[in-house]
Each structure stands twice: as C-alpha cells, then as structure tokens.
Design an enzyme around this catalytic site. Structure first.
Site, PDB file in Angstrom:
ATOM      1  N   LYS A   1       0.855  -1.189   0.000  1.00 45.39           N
ATOM      2  CA  LYS A   1       0.000   0.000   0.000  1.00 45.39           C
ATOM      3  C   LYS A   1       0.885   1.230   0.000  1.00 45.39           C
ATOM      4  O   LYS A   1       1.786   1.358   0.818  1.00 45.39           O
ATOM      5  CB  LYS A   1      -0.906   0.013   1.239  1.00 45.39           C
ATOM      6  CG  LYS A   1      -1.806   1.241   1.303  1.00 45.39           C
ATOM      7  CD  LYS A   1      -2.835   1.120   2.407  1.00 45.39           C
ATOM      8  CE  LYS A   1      -2.367   1.617   3.734  1.00 45.39           C
ATOM      9  NZ  LYS A   1      -2.252   3.091   3.842  1.00 45.39           N
TER      10      LYS A   1
ATOM     11  N   ASP B   1      -3.446   4.342  -1.939  1.00 45.20           N
ATOM     12  CA  ASP B   1      -4.392   4.812  -0.917  1.00 45.20           C
ATOM     13  C   ASP B   1      -4.419   6.342  -0.896  1.00 45.20           C
ATOM     14  O   ASP B   1      -3.801   6.969  -0.039  1.00 45.20           O
ATOM     15  CB  ASP B   1      -3.924   4.235   0.431  1.00 45.20           C
ATOM     16  CG  ASP B   1      -4.778   4.638   1.609  1.00 45.20           C
ATOM     17  OD1 ASP B   1      -5.917   5.092   1.398  1.00 45.20           O
ATOM     18  OD2 ASP B   1      -4.298   4.499   2.751  1.00 45.20           O
TER      19      ASP B   1
ATOM     20  N   ASP C   1     -13.945  14.678  -4.260  1.00 49.93           N
ATOM     21  CA  ASP C   1     -14.070  15.969  -4.948  1.00 49.93           C
ATOM     22  C   ASP C   1     -15.330  15.903  -5.816  1.00 49.93           C
ATOM     23  O   ASP C   1     -16.091  14.938  -5.725  1.00 49.93           O
ATOM     24  CB  ASP C   1     -12.808  16.233  -5.792  1.00 49.93           C
ATOM     25  CG  ASP C   1     -12.535  17.721  -5.988  1.00 49.93           C
ATOM     26  OD1 ASP C   1     -13.500  18.485  -6.220  1.00 49.93           O
ATOM     27  OD2 ASP C   1     -11.363  18.126  -5.921  1.00 49.93           O
TER      28      ASP C   1
ATOM     29  N   THR D   1     -11.792   5.864  10.864  1.00 49.90           N
ATOM     30  CA  THR D   1     -11.805   5.326  12.233  1.00 49.90           C
ATOM     31  C   THR D   1     -11.392   6.400  13.249  1.00 49.90           C
ATOM     32  O   THR D   1     -11.573   6.230  14.442  1.00 49.90           O
ATOM     33  CB  THR D   1     -10.892   4.090  12.371  1.00 49.90           C
ATOM     34  OG1 THR D   1      -9.676   4.358  11.691  1.00 49.90           O
ATOM     35  CG2 THR D   1     -11.534   2.859  11.774  1.00 49.90           C
TER      36      THR D   1
END
Ligand code: C5P
Length: 232
Positions: A32, A59, A64, A119
């Site tokens: 990632k 990521d 937008d 989170t």
C-alpha cells in the site's frame, strides 16, 4: 484476486521504501502506497514498485466533484495500480464517476474501494462536526451499501465491521481491514485490533499491515507470519 496481506509502506521517501522492499527477495508482497509517499515521490514510485513485481493499493482517498474524480481516476488507472480508493462521503454520483474514469478502453480497471467514516471519527465528532445523528455503525453500513450501489468492489473497515459488511453487502463485497497486530506484539496508536488469524476468521478479504512488519527486526519473517496466520 484472492485473500492477501497488504504491507503498508508508510515511509517518507523512495530510498527508505526501496531499502525495505529489497529485503523481499523471494515473494514480492502486495504493498500500500499512501499520501505521504505519493506526494513526496510522485507517480515514479508507483511505476518503479510495479516494475519490481509488486501489486499496489494506491491509498489516496479521493473526494471531490464527480468530474474531477473521474479524470483523476483515469490518470491513476493508467498507472496500472491494482486497488484505488475514495471517500464514500462524496456520494453515489461521485463514486459512479470514479468507476467511469477508472475503466480502461478494454473494459478492465483496478478494484475500487470506499472509505466509509474514518476510524478517527467517533460518534461525538460525527454529530458535532458533521451533523450526522445516526449511529456510527449504521452510517458505516449505509455508506458501504451506497458504494455497492455505485458499483464499487468493497470498503476499508475495521476487522470488527467485516462480518457486518458482508452480511449487508454480500460475501463478494470486499472488506479490507487495517488495525492488525500479532497476539504478542505492540498495539501502538491503534485502538481496536485483531490478529491476522482473527481477521481471517471474521472474514476479512485483505489485511493491511504496517508497523508489525515495517518496524520488525526481521520484516520478511513478520510478513511470512502474517501470511501463514491469515491465508494458510
Ligand atoms: O502500522 P499500522 O499497521 O497501524 O498501519 C495501518 C495502515 O492502515 C496505515 O497505513 C494506516 O494509515 C491505515 N489505516 C488505518 N485505519 C484506517 C484506515 C487506514 O490504520 N481506518
């Protein structure tokens, strides 16, 4: 693509990243690349890591207006990454535009995954700052359902939410879960964690693991331990 361990390459620059990846001489892990590394090094780092034989989850969490997201996703699709993501909060038209932008002339495209509520957002901050008054778990599932409606492939969520996501959106809708720690490891700043084995049992499709691998004295061994617990 089947179940896999994705290594979060949260490094500040290309040099540190390549020093880390050079340790993997046998199997090339799925990696990632996040905003820090991408903004520091640009698309060149994506091309180089791809050339080295890794699959890439880029990521960048786009959010937008639909037209801008569509055009930006077309650029990312040309980089030949395997997974991209966006914020489901951009609404269904934005997510549909993203799928259009990602889809190449031959009909193929990278997987597209939605971030629901971060989170770092809790019930209190969601109500106070976003004026959303439903239960946060319900908001997460509602956003996951929106992502599914828009044609996306899954969501990033806590391993604790993976079961609920599959229940609501189907078992083929992917749950990609960070917050993974070894039973005997440091938790660090993560609050709600699971071991790779627990993540497998609860139905995560991919686990995203950073520091338990990147900060380990033997990253290759730590990666293999994750794979053994999660997949084998
Ligand atoms: O080092 P650690 O295993 O905590 O890294 C987890 C990775 O997953 C980091 O790149 C972090 O930004 C990302 N992530 C997360 N929690 C989320 C979304 C992404 O930890 N809700």
């Amino acid at each position: 693509m089947g179940k896999d361990v994705i290594v979060a390459c949260d490094f500040a620059n290309a040099k540190q990243t390549y020093e880390f990846l050079d340790k993997f001489t046998d199997k090339k892990p799925f990696v990632k690349i996040g905003m820090e590394l991408f903004y520091a090094e640009g698309p060149a780092i994506v091309r180089e890591i791809k050339k080295r034989g890794h699959k890439i989850f880029l990521d960048l969490k786009l959010h937008d207006i639909p037209n801008t997201v569509k055009k930006s996703m077309a650029v990312l699709s040309n980089l030949d990454v395997d997974i991209c993501n966006l914020h489901a909060g951009g609404t269904i038209p934005m997510m549909e535009a993203a799928i259009e932008g990602l889809t190449r002339a031959d009909g193929t495209r990278p997987l597209l995954i939605a971030v629901t509520q971060l989170t770092s957002t809790d019930q209190e901050s969601m109500e106070r700052d976003l004026l959303i008054h439903e239960k946060i778990d319900e908001v997460v599932i509602h956003y996951a359902k929106n992502a599914k409606k828009a044609g996306l492939d899954g969501v990033v969520c806590s391993p604790l939410e993976a079961g609920k996501v599959h229940e609501s959106c189907g078992k083929d809708f992917l749950a990609i879960t960070p917050g993974v720690r070894f039973a005997d490891g440091e938790i660090g700043d993560q609050k709600r964690v699971m071991t790779p084995k627990q993540a497998r049992e609860i139905g995560s499709d991919y686990i995203v693991v950073g520091r338990p691998i990147t900060a380990s004295a033997d990253p290759v061994k730590a990666y293999q331990r994750c794979v053994d617990e999660f997949i084998d």
